[in-house]
Design a protein around this motif. Structure first.
Motif, mmCIF file in Angstrom:
data_model
loop_
_atom_site.group_PDB
_atom_site.id
_atom_site.type_symbol
_atom_site.label_atom_id
_atom_site.label_comp_id
_atom_site.label_asym_id
_atom_site.label_seq_id
_atom_site.Cartn_x
_atom_site.Cartn_y
_atom_site.Cartn_z
ATOM 1 N N VAL A 1 0.842 -1.200 0.000
ATOM 2 C CA VAL A 1 0.000 0.000 0.000
ATOM 3 C C VAL A 1 0.874 1.244 0.000
ATOM 4 C CG1 VAL A 1 -1.625 1.340 1.404
ATOM 5 C CG2 VAL A 1 -2.018 -1.091 1.023
ATOM 6 N N LEU A 2 1.938 1.243 0.789
ATOM 7 C CA LEU A 2 2.851 2.385 0.830
ATOM 8 C C LEU A 2 3.511 2.607 -0.534
ATOM 9 C CD1 LEU A 2 4.204 4.586 2.532
ATOM 10 C CD2 LEU A 2 5.952 2.911 3.131
ATOM 11 N N VAL A 3 3.977 1.558 -1.168
ATOM 12 C CA VAL A 3 4.592 1.668 -2.492
ATOM 13 C C VAL A 3 3.575 2.188 -3.505
ATOM 14 C CG1 VAL A 3 5.534 0.318 -4.410
ATOM 15 C CG2 VAL A 3 6.420 -0.019 -2.095
ATOM 16 N N ALA A 4 2.348 1.682 -3.465
ATOM 17 C CA ALA A 4 1.304 2.146 -4.385
ATOM 18 C C ALA A 4 1.006 3.623 -4.171
ATOM 19 C CB ALA A 4 0.038 1.312 -4.212
ATOM 20 N N LEU A 5 0.962 4.048 -2.929
ATOM 21 C CA LEU A 5 0.724 5.464 -2.622
ATOM 22 C C LEU A 5 1.843 6.346 -3.168
ATOM 23 C CD1 LEU A 5 -1.006 7.581 -1.165
ATOM 24 C CD2 LEU A 5 0.346 7.119 0.874
ATOM 25 N N ILE A 6 3.068 5.940 -2.965
ATOM 26 C CA ILE A 6 4.217 6.714 -3.457
ATOM 27 C C ILE A 6 4.203 6.762 -4.988
ATOM 28 C CG2 ILE A 6 6.740 6.723 -3.652
ATOM 29 C CD1 ILE A 6 6.760 5.658 -0.729
ATOM 30 N N LEU A 7 3.972 5.617 -5.633
ATOM 31 C CA LEU A 7 3.922 5.599 -7.099
ATOM 32 C C LEU A 7 2.768 6.449 -7.625
ATOM 33 C CD1 LEU A 7 4.757 1.859 -7.878
ATOM 34 C CD2 LEU A 7 6.240 3.867 -8.168
ATOM 35 N N GLY A 8 1.649 6.409 -6.960
ATOM 36 C CA GLY A 8 0.512 7.233 -7.345
ATOM 37 C C GLY A 8 0.813 8.719 -7.243
ATOM 38 N N LEU A 9 1.459 9.117 -6.161
ATOM 39 C CA LEU A 9 1.835 10.524 -5.990
ATOM 40 C C LEU A 9 2.862 10.957 -7.028
ATOM 41 C CD1 LEU A 9 1.959 10.808 -2.105
ATOM 42 C CD2 LEU A 9 0.258 11.803 -3.650
ATOM 43 N N LEU A 10 3.826 10.082 -7.323
ATOM 44 C CA LEU A 10 4.814 10.407 -8.356
ATOM 45 C C LEU A 10 4.155 10.514 -9.735
ATOM 46 C CD1 LEU A 10 7.841 8.188 -7.270
ATOM 47 C CD2 LEU A 10 7.675 10.682 -7.180
ATOM 48 N N GLY A 11 3.216 9.628 -10.039
ATOM 49 C CA GLY A 11 2.490 9.682 -11.303
ATOM 50 C C GLY A 11 1.662 10.955 -11.413
ATOM 51 N N LEU A 12 1.005 11.334 -10.339
ATOM 52 C CA LEU A 12 0.223 12.571 -10.320
ATOM 53 C C LEU A 12 1.122 13.790 -10.533
ATOM 54 C CD1 LEU A 12 -2.560 13.870 -9.890
ATOM 55 C CD2 LEU A 12 -2.034 13.925 -7.441
ATOM 56 N N ALA A 13 2.269 13.805 -9.893
ATOM 57 C CA ALA A 13 3.222 14.915 -10.057
ATOM 58 C C ALA A 13 3.734 14.973 -11.495
ATOM 59 C CB ALA A 13 4.384 14.770 -9.078
ATOM 60 N N ALA A 14 4.027 13.818 -12.090
ATOM 61 C CA ALA A 14 4.500 13.788 -13.481
ATOM 62 C C ALA A 14 3.403 14.270 -14.422
ATOM 63 C CB ALA A 14 4.950 12.379 -13.855
ATOM 64 N N TRP A 15 2.160 13.826 -14.193
ATOM 65 C CA TRP A 15 1.034 14.273 -15.017
ATOM 66 C C TRP A 15 0.854 15.791 -14.920
ATOM 67 C CZ3 TRP A 15 -3.549 16.658 -13.663
ATOM 68 C CH2 TRP A 15 -4.519 16.753 -14.673
ATOM 69 N N TRP A 16 0.890 16.304 -13.687
ATOM 70 C CA TRP A 16 0.726 17.746 -13.491
ATOM 71 C C TRP A 16 1.861 18.515 -14.168
ATOM 72 C CZ3 TRP A 16 3.759 21.406 -11.110
ATOM 73 C CH2 TRP A 16 3.175 22.666 -10.935
ATOM 74 N N LEU A 17 3.092 18.017 -14.024
ATOM 75 C CA LEU A 17 4.244 18.692 -14.617
ATOM 76 C C LEU A 17 4.140 18.727 -16.148
ATOM 77 C CD1 LEU A 17 6.996 20.033 -14.129
ATOM 78 C CD2 LEU A 17 8.024 17.760 -14.254
ATOM 79 N N THR A 18 3.742 17.614 -16.755
ATOM 80 C CA THR A 18 3.626 17.607 -18.230
ATOM 81 C C THR A 18 2.528 18.540 -18.685
ATOM 82 O OG1 THR A 18 2.192 15.663 -18.160
ATOM 83 C CG2 THR A 18 4.540 15.265 -18.518
ATOM 84 N N HIS A 19 1.405 18.589 -17.996
ATOM 85 C CA HIS A 19 0.327 19.516 -18.377
ATOM 86 C C HIS A 19 0.745 20.963 -18.153
ATOM 87 C CE1 HIS A 19 -2.109 15.942 -18.693
ATOM 88 N NE2 HIS A 19 -3.017 16.686 -19.338
ATOM 89 N N TRP A 20 1.486 21.215 -17.117
ATOM 90 C CA TRP A 20 1.951 22.581 -16.834
ATOM 91 C C TRP A 20 2.960 23.015 -17.910
ATOM 92 C CZ3 TRP A 20 6.805 24.468 -15.071
ATOM 93 C CH2 TRP A 20 6.800 25.797 -14.667
ATOM 94 N N LEU A 21 3.867 22.099 -18.284
ATOM 95 C CA LEU A 21 4.848 22.437 -19.317
ATOM 96 C C LEU A 21 4.175 22.618 -20.684
ATOM 97 C CD1 LEU A 21 7.815 20.075 -18.376
ATOM 98 C CD2 LEU A 21 7.713 22.561 -18.120
ATOM 99 N N GLN A 22 3.145 21.838 -20.989
ATOM 100 C CA GLN A 22 2.420 22.006 -22.255
ATOM 101 C C GLN A 22 1.699 23.339 -22.294
ATOM 102 O OE1 GLN A 22 -0.120 18.584 -22.511
ATOM 103 N NE2 GLN A 22 1.507 17.255 -23.276
#
Length: 149
Positions: A125-146
């Motif tokens: 669960v901890l690993v899934a939470l961390i991966l989810g947060l990293l994925g959300l940050a990457a998604w936000w960063l790509t949309h912000w850069l676009q």
């Protein structure tokens, strides 16, 4: 004036409300013969003993006798669990004085399959939470850069 070990122990117990006022009075009356867990008569014995007493002992320069890790991945699939026995106040004072734990201070107990599954589940669960947060940050960063481009 420096606080004595007993004063710090009693303050610790009172601060965390691990005993009733009557239980604490009985505990104090026993003095050095009081068992830290058994004579408090409280429901929060395990957590209080492992966390708070070990922290108090560390403040006097006393380290745990051994590390709990039995393998590099003990937190993922624990084979054994380190269990401390109950101590009297006099015994803890002696440990502080000598900085040496008695030979019977702890034992290793086998960890059951249910506890192993629980440990593994928490880690997943901890690993899934961390991966989810990293994925959300990457998604936000790509949309912000676009949006800037």
């Amino acid at each position: 004036m420096a606080e004595t070990f007993e004063q710090r122990l009693y303050a610790l117990i009172e601060r965390h409300q691990h005993a009733t006022p009557e239980g604490l009075t009985r505990f104090r009356a026993l003095g050095d013969a009081a068992w830290v867990v058994r004579d408090l008569g409280c429901d929060h014995q395990i957590g209080f003993y492992l966390d708070d007493i070990q922290s108090l002992m560390r403040s006097y320069g006393v380290r745990p006798p051994v590390e709990q890790a039995t393998s590099p991945f003990w937190w993922l699939w624990p084979d054994k669990c380190l269990v401390y026995r109950d101590f009297t106040i006099a015994e803890l004072k002696e440990v502080i004085r000598t900085k040496t734990w008695p030979d019977d201070a702890y034992s290793w107990e086998e960890v059951g399959f249910g506890q192993k599954i629980a440990s593994l589940s928490v880690m997943l669960v901890l690993v899934a939470l961390i991966l989810g947060l990293l994925g959300l940050a990457a998604w936000w960063l790509t949309h912000w850069l676009q949006g800037r481009g």
